[in-house]
Design an enzyme around this catalytic site. Structure first.
Site, PDB file in Angstrom:
ATOM      1  N   GLU A 296       4.827   1.519  -4.039  1.00 64.92           N
ATOM      2  CA  GLU A 296       4.551   2.956  -4.200  1.00 64.92           C
ATOM      3  C   GLU A 296       5.779   3.801  -4.520  1.00 64.92           C
ATOM      4  OE1 GLU A 296       2.480   4.143  -0.658  1.00 64.92           O
ATOM      5  OE2 GLU A 296       0.752   2.872  -1.093  1.00 64.92           O
TER       6      GLU A 296
ATOM      7  N   HIS B 230      -7.552   1.172  -4.458  1.00 64.45           N
ATOM      8  CA  HIS B 230      -8.245   1.929  -3.407  1.00 64.45           C
ATOM      9  C   HIS B 230      -9.161   2.921  -4.105  1.00 64.45           C
ATOM     10  CE1 HIS B 230      -6.113   0.408   0.049  1.00 64.45           C
ATOM     11  NE2 HIS B 230      -4.946   0.661  -0.506  1.00 64.45           N
TER      12      HIS B 230
ATOM     13  N   ASN C 119       4.001  -2.996  -6.499  1.00 65.09           N
ATOM     14  CA  ASN C 119       2.658  -2.671  -6.006  1.00 65.09           C
ATOM     15  C   ASN C 119       2.479  -1.151  -5.920  1.00 65.09           C
ATOM     16  OD1 ASN C 119       0.218  -3.887  -4.773  1.00 65.09           O
ATOM     17  ND2 ASN C 119       0.876  -2.802  -2.899  1.00 65.09           N
TER      18      ASN C 119
ATOM     19  N   GLU D 111      -5.427  -4.293  -2.783  1.00 62.97           N
ATOM     20  CA  GLU D 111      -5.879  -3.631  -1.549  1.00 62.97           C
ATOM     21  C   GLU D 111      -7.259  -3.023  -1.744  1.00 62.97           C
ATOM     22  OE1 GLU D 111      -2.863  -0.932  -0.082  1.00 62.97           O
ATOM     23  OE2 GLU D 111      -1.233  -2.314  -0.574  1.00 62.97           O
TER      24      GLU D 111
HETATM   25  C1  XIL Z   1      -1.984   1.107   5.665  1.00 67.14           C
HETATM   26  C2  XIL Z   1      -2.544   0.367   6.864  1.00 67.14           C
HETATM   27  O1  XIL Z   1      -3.815  -0.125   6.538  1.00 67.14           O
HETATM   28  C3  XIL Z   1      -2.633   1.279   8.054  1.00 67.14           C
HETATM   29  O2  XIL Z   1      -2.986   0.549   9.207  1.00 67.14           O
HETATM   30  C4  XIL Z   1      -1.306   1.976   8.288  1.00 67.14           C
HETATM   31  O3  XIL Z   1      -1.456   2.917   9.303  1.00 67.14           O
HETATM   32  C5  XIL Z   1      -0.824   2.660   7.040  1.00 67.14           C
HETATM   33  O4  XIL Z   1      -0.759   1.730   5.974  1.00 67.14           O
HETATM   34  N1  XIL Z   1      -1.089   1.303   0.668  1.00 67.14           N
HETATM   35  C6  XIL Z   1      -0.397   0.236   1.187  1.00 67.14           C
HETATM   36  C7  XIL Z   1      -0.718  -0.261   2.539  1.00 67.14           C
HETATM   37  O5  XIL Z   1       0.422  -0.362   0.475  1.00 67.14           O
HETATM   38  O6  XIL Z   1       0.410  -0.784   3.178  1.00 67.14           O
HETATM   39  C8  XIL Z   1      -1.351   0.810   3.391  1.00 67.14           C
HETATM   40  O7  XIL Z   1      -1.758   0.230   4.618  1.00 67.14           O
HETATM   41  C9  XIL Z   1      -2.509   1.431   2.668  1.00 67.14           C
HETATM   42  C10 XIL Z   1      -2.042   2.088   1.389  1.00 67.14           C
END
Ligand code: XIL
Length: 476
Positions: free
Chosen positions: A174, A251, A214, A280
């Protein structure tokens, strides 16, 4: 070295027999290593009845993310073992978890997840080494070269512990803003080159693992952030900065949804010479059409190596109030599960390098209707059909430099039969999608030394799988 594309847990009997002889002794030696090189795509086999079996037909994986708290959750573990062949730790391998204090590493929670997953035949995606969020507290008091050094030390410390064990690592997470510029963060403030420093450090620390960038909101090809990430990956490939893959978080929750051009995004990244993966995935209310669409897009892009959902049941989700996963709170598969399973089973492309080359002559069902054309001049183009199905086919063109001087750049011309349309093309850049089409080299495969060759691939939609005619190659 990077052939870690697929390691089926539940291989078909025929494939297992083929592998058994030479692999047996070796398997004992490498049993504790997650990075296996066995890769057995077989689209002619029976449909898979689990997500992992369906994904493995095309040399792909189906993954999930889990927190250490799920290690005591038998409901979760039962589904994980049955359905998934790749695992990611939700939080336990993030910088704050693995190095809470400077130089003091803590791998207990991460190891517990890793050990369970690999003991159940899964491979592993590491997540993540450098990120603006979930940082160790001590990073917050550092800046400039001191923070840069802390990041490098962190990457070295964590990767040394997991060296040779993972299939993929999310090296940087990110790092882009929505408009396609770099996200401002303490890491960005150490200098614009922080990302490439992270990747170079990672490659040196563990040359056996594929290194990924990522991010989220990079699924829509016409979005600024997607273009920003694309340009960085292209620049890295041009300059030889080590990078092997792009993870698209997918997402489709929190107001996001599957864009219509998602497959174009995947194939565009893949054309830069990197693997792509959906890392994810979750979808608001588990929309069947969106899950079907994101899976199919991946299946249509050969270098889309797998899909990971961020949790398994809605009760595991970070956005549980949107019920975004494939299993409900009672562990029952939803309609979206069936849609994903069917889309995995319908894959018509395989991950490059996961198909065992035929030992006999190619089947008689796939001869080109015109013989490969040899042309005088600097380069030659030859066509072969990789795979065909009712309604389309996958083709591949090899481009060979048959002169003694190095070529810089090539263009292949071909003519598609009536009714055929180019749906997707990788490792080259095409002009036109029907009739006369020309394809020039991608940025990274235009230079061909004497007798060297490269390939580009494509998918065609149409009722006939007639081979393209009029093949020619020119340079530049
Ligand atoms: C999220 C987890 O699912 C949560 O438990 C935590 O509080 C915050 O992070 N993008 C990512 C992940 O790359 O690492 C994140 O995971 C969700 C968004």
């Amino acid at each position: 070295m990077y052939d870690v594309s697929a390691r089926p847990k539940h291989r078909s009997r025929g494939a297992a027999r083929l592998l058994l002889g030479g692999a047996c002794a070796l398997a004992v030696i490498v049993a504790s290593m997650a990075v296996a090189t066995l890769a057995q795509a077989d689209l002619s086999g029976p449909p898979g009845t689990t997500l992992q079996a369906a994904a493995e037909r095309s040399g792909r994986y189906f993954g999930a993310a889990m927190g250490a708290d799920r290690l005591n959750d038998s409901g979760f573990l039962t589904i994980a073992d049955r359905e998934f062949d790749m695992m990611t730790a939700v939080n336990e391998m993030k910088p704050d978890a693995t190095e809470p204090n400077r130089g003091q590493f803590d791998f207990r929670a991460g190891d517990a997840i890793y050990n369970w997953a690999t003991q159940h035949g899964m491979r592993f995606r590491g997540h993540t080494l450098a990120w603006h969020a979930q940082q160790p507290r001590f990073w917050g008091s550092l800046s400039g070269s001191a923070l840069r050094t802390a990041m490098i030390d962190h990457i070295n410390g964590v990767m040394a512990h997991y060296k040779g064990k993972f299939a993929y690592w999310d090296v940087v997470n990110e790092a882009f803003a929505e408009n396609g510029s770099r996200r401002s963060s303490n890491l960005q403030s150490t200098g614009n080159d922080w990302i490439e420093v992270a990747f170079r450090t990672a490659r040196a620390a563990d040359p056996s693992v594929k290194l990924c960038y990522n991010d989220y909101n990079i699924e829509n090809w016409s979005y600024g952030k997607t273009q920003g990430v694309y340009n960085m990956i292209r620049d890295f490939k041009n300059r030889g900065v080590p990078i092997d893959c792009v993870g698209l978080q997918t997402h489709f929750t929190g107001g996001s949804s599957l864009p219509g051009n998602f497959q174009q995004t995947l194939s565009s990244f893949a054309a830069l010479g990197v693997d792509v993966a959906l890392t994810e995935a979750d979808v608001t209310n588990a929309s069947t059409s969106q899950y079907q669409g994101l899976t199919q897009a991946c299946m249509n892009v050969p270098r889309c190596v797998g899909i990971t959902t961020w949790g398994i049941r809605d009760s595991d989700s970070w956005r549980g109030n949107e019920s975004p996963l494939l299993f409900d709170r009672n562990s029952n598969p939803k309609a979206a599960y069936t849609a994903v399973l069917n889309a995995l089973n319908a894959a018509s492309t395989t991950v490059p390098g996961t198909t065992t080359p035929p030992t006999t002559t190619p089947p008689t069902t796939t001869p080109p209707t015109t013989p490969p054309t040899e042309q005088p001049g600097a380069c030659t183009a030859t066509y072969r059909m990789v795979n065909s199905w009712g309604g389309g086919f996958q083709g591949e063109v090899s481009v060979t430099n048959n002169g003694s001087a190095t070529l810089s750049g090539w263009t292949v011309r071909l003519t598609l039969a009536g009714g055929q349309t180019l749906a997707n093309l990788w490792s080259g850049i095409n002009t036109g999608t029907s009739g006369a089409v020309s394809v020039r080299n991608a940025e990274y495969n235009g230079t061909l030394g004497a007798n060297a060759s490269t390939t580009f691939g494509f998918l065609v939609n149409g009722s006939s799988d007639a081979a393209p005619g009029g093949l020619s190659c020119t340079s530049p």
